[in-house]
Design a protein around this motif. Structure first.
Motif: not given
Lengths: 723, 359
Positions: A279-296
Motif C-alpha cells: 500500500h506504500r513504498d517501503v525499503r527494508p534496510s536488509s534489502g530483502i522482504f521477509y515474509f514470516r511463516h513461523g519461528a523456531f
C-alpha cells in the motif's frame, strides 16, 4: 417380415434397461453426488428409458427424441443453476435443503435426458448400442479399477485362494469385472440378431482392453511418479533433520507443515505462490522482504522448534484471519521501523498465513479473483527500515523479559565447539564492540559468509546435530537452514537472544518500481534473527560468498504486474459476477475454428458416404435390400438423378431406366421387403440386392459423362439428396 | 386430357412374371392363377379393341375388384365393343339350372322415357297357363353396358344404382338376386348435356372408377382400320375365354393374398384427410370410397405381378377413384390437380419411412 411398425420391447425389458442404466449411474456418480442426487438420478434413468420407449412406439423421428433428451438435460441444467444461484430460495428454505433440491434437479434431469437419448439411439441405430454398453461397462470398470496393482485385493478369502493357486488376484478380480461387464453388455444386446451381438461384444471387449491397458500404463506412471515423490519426501526429511538436528521424533507436527523450503526442481522453484500488493513504498534496510511463516526459538535438547511457552513466538504464528485482529508481541513503537499495509493473495495452498515482518495486525479480505486466487488477506507490518549502523550500541533482549525467557532465547547446544568458535570470533572484534549484539551477530555472519559454501549437496542427514556437522566440517557446505541455525547457535553462545524464522524472502529490487511483489515457491527461506531492545527482532541474512547453485534470475515481471492488477481489484463475494470472455474474443475464436469445423464436416460427410456404400455388404439379410437400395440411390444421386417429391420409387426407377435399368428390380426387392411381400427377392430375378446395387453403380458410370461422374464421386454430400 | 394410367401394365408383357406363392396356395387358386386369368381376358379384349390398353386395364381392375366403372366418352369410341367382348369372354360353365336366367352380356340404352321395369324386369300374366311369371330385365347378366346413363330419369337411375350397390333387384315386392359377377360399365357423354339428368355426387360414389378418355392416337387408329377384316373374321372369339367362376375365385384370392401394409393404409387415410382439408374442396371423399379403394389397389398390385400394395398403386389409381367423388368450390380448380397435390406428402412419407427402415 414383421408388420409391427417399431421394434417392440416388452415392458419388463424396458424397465430392466432403465435399472441397468440407473445402477451404472449410481456407480459412476457416487463419489460426486449426494444421496438425494443419486436417488433422483436412478429414478431419472428409469424414467428416461420409459420415455424413450414410449416415444419410439409413437414413431417419433430419431432426431426428435434425441432433441428431447438434450432439451431435458439443458433445461434441467438451467433450472438447477437458476435454483442454486438464487439467494432468496436458499434463504427461504434452509441452504441444506436448497442444495439437496438442487442435487435432485441436476442429477434427475441429467440422467433422464441422457437415458432417453441413449435408449432411443440404441434402438434406432445398432452402433449406438455400443455407447450404452460402454457406459455400463465403464461403471463396472471404474469399480474394479481400484483393484489394480493389488491396491485392494479384497475380500482376502478370495485373493488368498488365488495366491495359493499361484495366480495374481489382481488378474482374477479384473477378469471377474470384465466378465461382469461383458455379461451386462450381452444382456443389453439381447434380443437382437446373434451376429450383431457377437460384433458388439467384440467391440466392448476391445474397449475393455483399451481401458485396461490405459489403466495399466497410468498405473506405471503413478508408480514412477510415486517413486520420485518418495525420493523427494526423503530429501525433505533430510533437510528437516538439518534444520533441527536429530532424527525426526515427530513431536512437533507444525514443523512438517511449515517446511516450505525449496525441495523441488526448477519448475517447482518458479511456481508462483502468492502475490503481495504494497500500500506504500517501503525499503527494508536488509534489502530483502521477509515474509514470516513461523519461528523456531525453543531448544529442546536436540534442535530448535517452535516455542511451546505461552505467549512466546505469537508474533510469528498466524492462522488465517476471519476478522481484523491485532498480533501480540510485536515491538511497534515506531523506532527504526516503517508501517506498511500489504494485501496478500495466495496462488498455492498454504496451511497457515505468512506476513511481511513484523505484522501487527491481520485482516481477512474478499477474494479479488476467485477463479485465480485461493484466498486473500491483509496485513499491517512494521518493516525494519533504519540502517543497521544505527542499531549499534543497543542492548540485546528486553529488560521486561523474565529469566526463563532469556534462557529460552539463548539456549544453545551443549557442544563446546560452538562456544569456542564464538569466543574466537568475539576476540577478533574491536574492544569497544566486543559486547555489542549487532556487531557480534555481524562478525558471525561475516565468518559464515567467508567460509561456507551455499549448496544443496550435503550429507548431514540423519546425524544428531547437522548444524555442528556443517559448521565444523572442512568445506562447510550447506544452505539457508544450516546457515541460519549456525548463526543462531553461535550468537546464542555469546548470550544474545536469537531465533530462526522460516518463510519467504524476496529481494526488494524485484518490486522494480511497482507495488506488486510476486512470491514464488523457490523464494522459501530460513533466516536468523536477533532481538534488540527498542527495535524487536532484526533479521541477520547470511549469504555465503561461494555457491554451487545457479542463481535464478527474476523473469516474471509481467506475471507479477498482471497478478498485481488482479489482486488490486475490488474483491467480489459472488462468483456470479465473474465475467466470461468478451463477445468479440469469443467470435474471433469461433471464426478461427471455422475452417477446422468445415474440414471436420467434410470428413464426416465422406465417412458417411463411404459407410452408406459399404453398409449393404455388412448388413444383416433383413436389412440388405434396404441398404442396397439406399446405396443405389446414392449412386444415382451422385450423377444427378434424384427422385421427385411424391414420386413413387417404382416410377422413379422407370424414369431413369435408361440410365440404370437395374434400379427397377432393386426397387421391387426393397419395396417388397418393406411392404410385406412374401417373396420380395423374386423381383430381383435371381440377382441379389447388393449385386443389383453395384450394377446400378456400373450402369450409372457407363451412361454418365466421365467428368459428371467424377464430380458426383467427389461430392461429399451427394447422399444428402438421395431419398 | 389424359388421365389414364401412365405406365404400361406388366400384364402387357408376353412373359409372365412368376409369382412366388406359398405351397398351400399353389394347390388352390393362387395369385399367379389370377394373373393368368387376367392376362387371358386382357388378350381377348385387346384383340377386339385397339389402342385402349389403359382403359382395358382399368376395366379389368374394376372387374376383379368387384366395382363398377363410369366411362366419359364420345360416341363411337368402342365402349360397346369393349363391353361386349368382355361379356363374351366370360363364359358360364355352370349347369343350366344353376345359371338360371343370367346372360353373359346385356346393353341398355338409357332414354328419358325408360321405366325401371325396363331395366329390372317385370311380372307378366301368361294367359295360357293363367299365371304371373317374372321376365328378367337386362340387369340379369354378367356384364351390363349402361349407355348414356345420364339421359334417363332419376327414377331409373336410382333403380339401376341400387342394383349395382346391392347386387339385387326388387320387383313386385319380391327381391331377386343378381349374379355374383355383376359388372356395370356405364357411359355418359361429357359434352352433349342438353336434356340430361346429371348423376349427383352421392350416386357417382357407387362407381369405383370414372375414366375420362380421349381419342386414340394415330397409330392405334390406323391399327383399328387394318385389323378390321381380322376382327370381322371373328379372331377374338377364337381366343381362350375365361370362366365366371375363375373370376369369382380370383376376387377372393386377391383379397386374401395381396398384402396391404399399415403404411399404405395410413397413406390412404392421410391422402383422404389432405383432400378434405383442402380449401378448394367443398365435399371431400367418403370413407366408403376408401373401403372400395383397397380391393382396387390389391387388384392393381396383382396385375403388376406383386403380392403387396405399393405406393405406386396409390399414385396410379387414386386419381380415378377420387376424381369423381370430390366436389370443388367455385374457382375453376382441377380435381386431378387437387388429388395429385394431396398425394405428394403421404407418398413421400411412405418412401421415406421405407428407406429409413422404420417399418
Amino acid at each position: 417380415m414383421t408388420l409391427t411398425p417399431v421394434r417392440m420391447t416388452s415392458r419388463s425389458t424396458e424397465l430392466f434397461h432403465g435399472l441397468l442404466l440407473a445402477t451404472a449411474f449410481v456407480v459412476c456418480a457416487n463419489t460426486i453426488a449426494l444421496v438425494p442426487g443419486l436417488v433422483a438420478g436412478s429414478v431419472g434413468a428409469v424414467f428416461g428409458t420409459l420415455l424413450a420407449s414410449w416415444m419410439l412406439r409413437q414413431r417419433y423421428r430419431t432426431w426428435v427424441i434425441l432433441a428431447v433428451g438434450v432439451g431435458i438435460i439443458a433445461g434441467g441444467a438451467l433450472v438447477t443453476s437458476l435454483f442454486l444461484g438464487s439467494p432468496s430460495i436458499a434463504k427461504a428454505a434452509s441452504p441444506t435443503l436448497a442444495l439437496r433440491i438442487g442435487e435432485v434437479l441436476r442429477w434427475g434431469t441429467l440422467t433422464w435426458g441422457l437415458a432417453t437419448a441413449l435408449r432411443a439411439a440404441a434402438v434406432r441405430f445398432r452402433a449406438a448400442l455400443a455407447i450404452e454398453g460402454s457406459i455400463v461397462v465403464l461403471a463396472v470398470v471404474t469399480t474394479i479399477a481400484a483393484h489394480r496393482d493389488g491396491m485392494i485385493a479384497r475380500p482376502l478369502e478370495i485373493s488368498d485362494w488365488f495366491w495359493r493357486q499361484g495366480i495374481d488376484p489382481v488378474i482374477a478380480f479384473l477378469g471377474v469385472g470384465l466378465l461382469g461387464a461383458m455379461l451386462l453388455a450381452g444382456v443389453l444386446a439381447y434380443g437382437r440378431s446373434k451376429k450383431r451381438t457377437v460384433v458388439q461384444l467384440a467391440l466392448v471387449l476391445l474397449l475393455g482392453f483399451f481401458l485396461a491397458s490405459r489403466i495399466h500404463s497410468a498405473d506405471t506412471e503413478a508408480v514412477q511418479k510415486n517413486a520420485v515423490g518418495q525420493k523427494l519426501e526423503k530429501e525433505k526429511d533430510d533437510k528437516r533433520d538439518g534444520s533441527g538436528g536429530g532424527s525426526g521424533t515427530g513431536d512437533n507436527k507444525n514443523d512438517q507443515k511449515e517446511d516450505d523450503l525449496p525441495q523441488g526442481g526448477e519448475q517447482e522453484k518458479n511456481k508462483p505462490a502468492a502475490i503481495v500488493v504494497f500500500h506504500r513504498d517501503v525499503r527494508p534496510s536488509s534489502g530483502i522482504f521477509y515474509f514470516r511463516h513461523g519461528a523456531f526459538s525453543q531448544f529442546n535438547g536436540a534442535r530448535l522448534i517452535e516455542s511451546t511457552l505461552a505467549g512466546v513466538g505469537e508474533d510469528a504464528r498466524h492462522d488465517f484471519p476471519f476478522e481484523t485482529r491485532p498480533v501480540p508481541g510485536v515491538h511497534n513503537d515506531g523506532d527504526g521501523r516503517t508501517e506498511v499495509a500489504t494485501d496478500v493473495a495466495l496462488l498455492s495452498p498454504h496451511s497457515r498465513m505468512f506476513a511481511l515482518t513484523d505484522a501487527t495486525e491481520v485482516a481477512p479480505m474478499p477474494n479479488p479473483e476467485p477463479a485465480r486466487f485461493r484466498r486473500a488477506y491483509r496485513a499491517v507490518s512494521q518493516v525494519v527500515t533504519d540502517d543497521y549502523e544505527s542499531f549499534i550500541g543497543m542492548s540485546p533482549g528486553s529488560s521486561e523479559w523474565s529469566d526463563a525467557l532469556w534462557e529460552h532465547y539463548t539456549e544453545a547446544p551443549p557442544d563446546a565447539r560452538y562456544h569456542d568458535l564464538a569466543r574466537k570470533l568475539q576476540s577478533d572484534l574491536r574492544p569497544d564492540l566486543k559486547t555489542d549484539p549487532l556487531a557480534l551477530a555481524f562478525v558471525v555472519k561475516r565468518y559464515l559468509e567467508t567460509n561456507a559454501t551455499y549448496s544443496f549437496k550435503n550429507k548431514y542427514a540423519g546425524s544428531d546435530d547437522p548444524t555442528a556437522d556443517f559448521l565444523f566440517s572442512e568445506d562447510m557446505r550447506g544452505y539457508c537452514v544450516h546457515l541460519a541455525h549456525a548463526e543462531a547457535y553461535l550468537v546464542r553462545a555469546l548470550g544474545i537472544p536469537a531465533r530462526v524464522s522460516a518463510g519467504y524472502a524476496v529481494p526488494a529490487e524485484n518490486l522494480a518500481g511497482g507495488s506488486a511483489l510476486l512470491i514464488k515457491s523457490g523464494d522459501a527461506h530460513a533466516w536468523a534473527e536477533i532481538y534488540l531492545e527498542g527495535i524487536g527482532w532484526v533479521p541477520i541474512e547470511v549469504t555465503p560468498e561461494k555457491t554451487d547453485v545457479e542463481p535464478t534470475p527474476f523473469e516474471e515481471k509481467d506475471l507479477q504486474q498482471l497478478l498485481g492488477e488482479m489482486a488490486r481489484k475490488e474483491g467480489r463475494t459472488e462468483r456470479a459476477a465473474y465475467e466470461g470472455p468478451k463477445l468479440g474474443e469469443l467470435l474471433a475464436k469461433v471464426w478461427s475454428a471455422v475452417p477446422w469445423l468445415l474440414l471436420a464436416v467434410v470428413a464426416l460427410a465422406y465417412a458417411i458416404k463411404i459407410w452408406r456404400l459399404l453398409a449393404p455388404a455388412l448388413a444383416s439379410e433383413k436389412k440388405k435390400a434396404r441398404l442396397a437400395y439406399r446405396a443405389a440411390l446414392d449412386r444415382c444421386s451422385a450423377a444427378g438423378h434424384i427422385r421427385r417429391r411424391g414420386e413413387p420409387p417404382e416410377r422413379f426407377a422407370q424414369r431413369i431406366a435408361d440410365v440404370a435399368p437395374s434400379l427397377d428390380p432393386l426397387t421391387g426387392v426393397h419395396v417388397g421387403t418393406a411392404l410385406g411381400s412374401r417373396a420380395p427377392l423374386a423381383a430381383g430375378k435371381g440377382r441379389s440386392a447388393p449385386s443389383l446395387s453395384s450394377d446400378v453403380g456400373r450402369e450409372v458410370r457407363q451412361s454418365t459423362r466421365w467428368w459428371r461422374w467424377l464430380l458426383g464421386g467427389l461430392n461429399p454430400i451427394a447422399w444428402w439428396w438421395s431419398r | 386430357m389424359v388421365v389414364v394410367a401412365v405406365n404400361d401394365p406388366m400384364i402387357l408383357e408376353t412373359e409372365m412374371t412368376p409369382l412366388q406363392t406359398a405351397p398351400v396356395a399353389a394347390q388352390t387358386f393362387g395369385l399367379d392363377a389370377c394373373h393368368e386369368v387376367a392376362r387371358r381376358l386382357f388378350d381377348r379384349v385387346r384383340s377386339a379393341v385397339r389402342g385402349r390398353d389403359d382403359v382395358i386395364e382399368l376395366v379389368l381392375n374394376a372387374l376383379f375388384a368387384d366395382g363398377h366403372i363410369l366411362l366419359e366418352d364420345f360416341p363411337g369410341s368402342g365402349k360397346t365393343t369393349l363391353a361386349k367382348t368382355l361379356g363374351e369372354a366370360i363364359v358360364d360353365t355352370r349347369s343350366e339350372e344353376e345359371r338360371g336366367v343370367i346372360e353373359s352380356f346385356r346393353r341398355i340404352q338409357f332414354t328419358p322415357d325408360l321405366l325401371p321395369s325396363d331395366v329390372m324386369g317385370t311380372t307378366i300374366f301368361e294367359p295360357n297357363s293363367g299365371t304371373f311369371t317374372f321376365r328378367p330385365g337386362p340387369v340379369f347378366a354378367h356384364v351390363v353396358l349402361a349407355d348414356e346413363i345420364n339421359r334417363t330419369s332419376p327414377k331409373v337411375q336410382s333403380a339401376m344404382l341400387e342394383a349395382m350397390a346391392e347386387k339385387q333387384v326388387t320387383v313386385d315386392n319380391r327381391t331377386r338376386r343378381l349374379d355374383e359377377l355383376f359388372f356395370v360399365i356405364a357411359t355418359q357423354n361429357p359434352l352433349d348435356l342438353a336434356g340430361t339428368y346429371p348423376l349427383p355426387v352421392a350416386q357417382l360414389d357407387r362407381f369405383l372408377f370414372k375414366i375420362r378418355m380421349t381419342h386414340i392416337d394415330r397409330g392405334s387408329e390406323l391399327d383399328v382400320l387394318r385389323s378390321m377384316a381380322e376382327r370381322k373374321a371373328g379372331a377374338p372369339r377364337a381366343m381362350p375365354p375365361v370362366s365366371r367362376d375363375e373370376i369369382i375365385r380370383a376376387r377372393a384370392t386377391i383379397e386374401e393374398r395381396v398384402r396391404v401394409h399399415p403404411l399404405i393404409q395410413e397413406a390412404l387415410v392421410d391422402i383422404a384427410t389432405t383432400i378434405r382439408d383442402d380449401r378448394r374442396v367443398l365435399q371431400g371423399v367418403s370413407t366408403r370410397s376408401l373401403v372400395l379403394a383397397v380391393p382396387a389397389l390389391q387388384t392393381r398390385a396383382m396385375l403388376y405381378g406383386r403380392d403387396y400394395v405399393s405406393s405406386e398403386d396409390l399414385a396410379a389409381l387414386l386419381p380415378h377413384v377420387f376424381g369423381h367423388r370430390v366436389e370443388l368450390g367455385a374457382g375453376g380448380a382441377d380435381v386431378h390437380e387437387v388429388v395429385q397435390a394431396a398425394m405428394a406428402g403421404p407418398l413421400e412419407k411412405v418412401a421415406r419411412v421405407t428407406l429409413k427402415g422404420e417399418v
